[in-house]
Design an enzyme around this catalytic site. Structure first.
Site: not given
Length: 442
Positions: A189, A221, A319, A391
């Site tokens: 990530d 994130h 998304n 996520s």
């Protein structure tokens, strides 16, 4: 021959370092070459002679060192020997020769244009910033597409989150006696807050595959996803939010601080994670696909090879949807048959409006669903924040894989996947949207 595994691409754009990228910037100009592991040199030699690819540097998964810089150099191709994959530089006028050679060479399984990938949380109203990543939705966008009543409905029944987050309660992790003790979870990530008190003594190893950026998370994130998968039983503040609270953390930075990365960086992180003994690799990232677009052959083959070595890969479904009328297909690499695609659920245990669905066949199915709405987890600076998105759902699944592995240390990766699916709680929702159902901890 499966010709979908070979393709040409547009020219190489400038490297993105910030949000707000426009059209024509989805490709890097390089190619990802999937090689026959028993005859890798033959494929590379064929590309050298016919397409004049850049000089090849061989790297191993345990050698994080200068891989980020090598991937950035236009005069170098990078060969991940353990994966049987090379990321090659080729001049624009030689791209056709590369694709033609790859189609004809038996030792080359696939030659696919390297794409950009993104972190993809959804910004909820109280968090809306002034700029957004390509996969983000702004507060204004959310309000315009969904009435306040719909937003309120997503909250569902009141959850008492004084001791545990609603996500842990929904998947029954708070009732499990398993902790994922010593199981290694790799999160690829934007990095990690290495000084977060909740992660003290828990981080097994870190690596950055982003040029000129350390593993320190300048985005948030990655830290959030790591917290959900592996946060402690007793955080410094607030409710417990981590599924596998005694697991070991492998944190690889494959997305820059703006939330953008490349296939090559993801592959480098995968090689590193497998070499470090990860039982599960969590990918809360991806790229959108078009209706009817098939899964990438390289990621699929690497996922198969990882499964053979005992590593499960889970990835966010994406998304881009605007439910109920507009359901977008599961993004890549989650659309690979051998990667678990994770959809997002609201607190009402309904599909989140943004969560992509299994509208593409041949691998583009959702496999399981998990909490992905206003998920509370760790934030850089030693704090906490809520975030929403597939996520956020994905690391819940990674954590449960760690619990299953603790309970069944000798189980194959395929056995862990089967146990995960069979243990899901069936929902009265289309399998297109939730797969086997709501994730459940053993």
């Amino acid at each position: 021959m499966d010709r979908r595994a070979f393709g040409e691409q547009p020219g190489r754009p400038g490297w993105p370092n910030s949000p707000g990228m426009g059209q024509g910037t989805e490709y890097t100009g390089r190619y990802v070459i999937l090689l026959d592991q028993s005859n890798q040199e033959s494929g590379l030699n064929a590309l050298r002679s016919s397409a004049d690819i850049a000089s090849v540097e061989r790297v191993r998964g345990t050698e994080a060192g200068n891989i980020a810089e090598l991937l950035e150099r236009p005069d170098v191709s990078v060969h991940f020997e353990e994966l049987g994959v090379a990321v090659v530089e080729v001049r624009p006028e030689q791209r056709h020769a590369l694709v033609t050679t790859a189609e004809a060479e038996p030792s080359i399984i696939a030659a696919e244009p390297e794409r950009l990938v993104y972190a993809s949380p959804v910004i909820t109203p109280q968090q809306a910033p002034t700029e957004f990543y390509p996969a983000y939705r702004s507060d204004e966008d959310v309000v315009a597409r969904h009435t306040r009543a719909e937003m309120a409905a997503a909250q569902g029944p009141a959850w008492d989150e004084q001791r545990w987050t609603w996500g842990l309660q929904a998947i029954h992790a708070h009732l499990s006696s398993l902790t994922g003790r010593d199981v290694k979870i790799a999160v690829l990530d934007t990095g990690v807050d290495t000084d977060h008190p909740d992660f003290a003594g828990r981080i097994e190893a870190t690596a950055s595959f982003v040029p000129n950026e350390s593993v320190v998370d300048g985005n948030g994130h990655g830290t959030h996803c790591i917290g959900t998968a592996a946060g402690p039983a007793k955080p410094q503040q607030g409710p417990r939010y981590g599924v596998a609270c005694e697991s070991r953390i492998l944190a690889a930075k494959v997305l820059n601080n703006a939330g953008t990365g490349t296939d090559g960086q993801i592959l480098a992180g995968m090689a590193w994670a497998v070499a470090h003994g990860a039982r599960v690799i969590s990918l809360s990232l991806g790229a959108r696909v078009q209706p009817g677009e098939l899964f990438p052959q390289t990621y699929e083959k690497l996922a198969q090879r990882a499964l053979e070595r005992g590593t499960v890969i889970v990835a966010a479904a994406g998304n881009e949807s605007n439910r109920p009328p507009d359901i977008k297909p599961v993004g890549r690499p989650a659309n690979c048959p051998s990667i678990l695609a994770v959809a997002a659920l609201t607190k009402a245990i309904t599909s989140a409006f943004f969560s992509n669905g299994g509208v593409n066949g041949q691998g583009g199915e959702v496999n399981i669903a998990a909490p992905g709405w206003q998920v509370h987890s760790a934030a850089p600076g030693g704090g906490y924040q809520p975030m929403s998105g597939t996520s956020m759902a994905t690391p819940h699944v990674a954590g449960v894989i760690a619990l299953l592995s603790q309970a069944n240390p000798n189980a194959s990766a395929a056995d862990l996947v089967a146990a995960l699916k069979s243990g899901a709680f069936p929902l009265m929702l289309p399998a297109r949207d939730v797969g086997a159902g709501l994730l459940q901890a053993p």
